[in-house]
Motif scaffolding. Structure first.
Motif, PDB file in Angstrom:
ATOM      1  N   ARG A  18       0.849  -1.189   0.000  1.00  0.00           N
ATOM      2  CA  ARG A  18       0.000   0.000   0.000  1.00  0.00           C
ATOM      3  C   ARG A  18       0.882   1.235   0.000  1.00  0.00           C
ATOM      4  O   ARG A  18       1.917   1.277   0.633  1.00  0.00           O
ATOM      5  N   GLN A  22      -1.283   7.425   0.798  1.00  0.00           N
ATOM      6  CA  GLN A  22      -2.732   7.300   0.744  1.00  0.00           C
ATOM      7  C   GLN A  22      -3.362   7.419   2.126  1.00  0.00           C
ATOM      8  O   GLN A  22      -4.537   7.729   2.233  1.00  0.00           O
ATOM      9  N   SER A  23      -2.633   7.136   3.172  1.00  0.00           N
ATOM     10  CA  SER A  23      -3.189   7.194   4.525  1.00  0.00           C
ATOM     11  C   SER A  23      -2.612   8.394   5.262  1.00  0.00           C
ATOM     12  O   SER A  23      -1.650   9.007   4.824  1.00  0.00           O
ATOM     13  N   TRP A  42      -7.548   5.731   6.327  1.00  0.00           N
ATOM     14  CA  TRP A  42      -7.469   5.486   4.894  1.00  0.00           C
ATOM     15  C   TRP A  42      -8.598   6.204   4.168  1.00  0.00           C
ATOM     16  O   TRP A  42      -9.661   6.440   4.750  1.00  0.00           O
ATOM     17  N   PRO A  43      -8.397   6.547   2.909  1.00  0.00           N
ATOM     18  CA  PRO A  43      -9.422   7.255   2.139  1.00  0.00           C
ATOM     19  C   PRO A  43     -10.766   6.521   2.087  1.00  0.00           C
ATOM     20  O   PRO A  43     -11.809   7.141   1.968  1.00  0.00           O
ATOM     21  N   ASP A  44     -10.752   5.196   2.221  1.00  0.00           N
ATOM     22  CA  ASP A  44     -12.000   4.434   2.171  1.00  0.00           C
ATOM     23  C   ASP A  44     -12.764   4.466   3.497  1.00  0.00           C
ATOM     24  O   ASP A  44     -13.807   3.836   3.641  1.00  0.00           O
ATOM     25  N   GLY A  45     -12.220   5.211   4.480  1.00  0.00           N
ATOM     26  CA  GLY A  45     -12.893   5.336   5.762  1.00  0.00           C
ATOM     27  C   GLY A  45     -12.382   4.389   6.832  1.00  0.00           C
ATOM     28  O   GLY A  45     -12.729   4.523   8.004  1.00  0.00           O
ATOM     29  N   LYS A  46     -11.569   3.436   6.461  1.00  0.00           N
ATOM     30  CA  LYS A  46     -11.015   2.501   7.442  1.00  0.00           C
ATOM     31  C   LYS A  46     -10.031   3.227   8.346  1.00  0.00           C
ATOM     32  O   LYS A  46      -9.256   4.067   7.906  1.00  0.00           O
TER      33      LYS A  46
END
Length: 81
Positions: A18, A22-23, A42-46
């Motif tokens: 990864r 991105q984080s 993380w951009p996906d909400g995680k």
């Protein structure tokens, strides 16, 4: 100077492929027991605690980012000169 590239060091350090850009590093709290961890958002909400692959010590895997005040509203640092 080392013959080892930054990519090689990342792979040895356990990088899973990864992209670190991105984080973002955050403080996060467990939604069950309120334990606080250094984490990555993380951009996906995680939100994942750093160094705790299985989640919180209580077994929970859901975390909430601790929001902080804006930096300009923080009190000034004392001058230690």
């Amino acid at each position: 100077m080392s013959d080892c590239s930054m990519d090689d060091r990342s792979k040895r350090a356990g990088d899973t492929g990864r992209n670190a850009e991105q984080s973002r590093k955050v403080a996060a709290t467990c939604t069950s027991c309120n334990a606080v961890y250094a984490a990555e958002a993380w951009p996906d909400g995680k939100v994942r605690p750093i160094g705790r692959r299985e989640g919180c010590r209580c077994g929970e895997t859901d975390f909430k980012v601790i929001e902080t005040a804006e930096s300009d509203s923080m009190p000034p640092r004392p001058d230690n000169s």
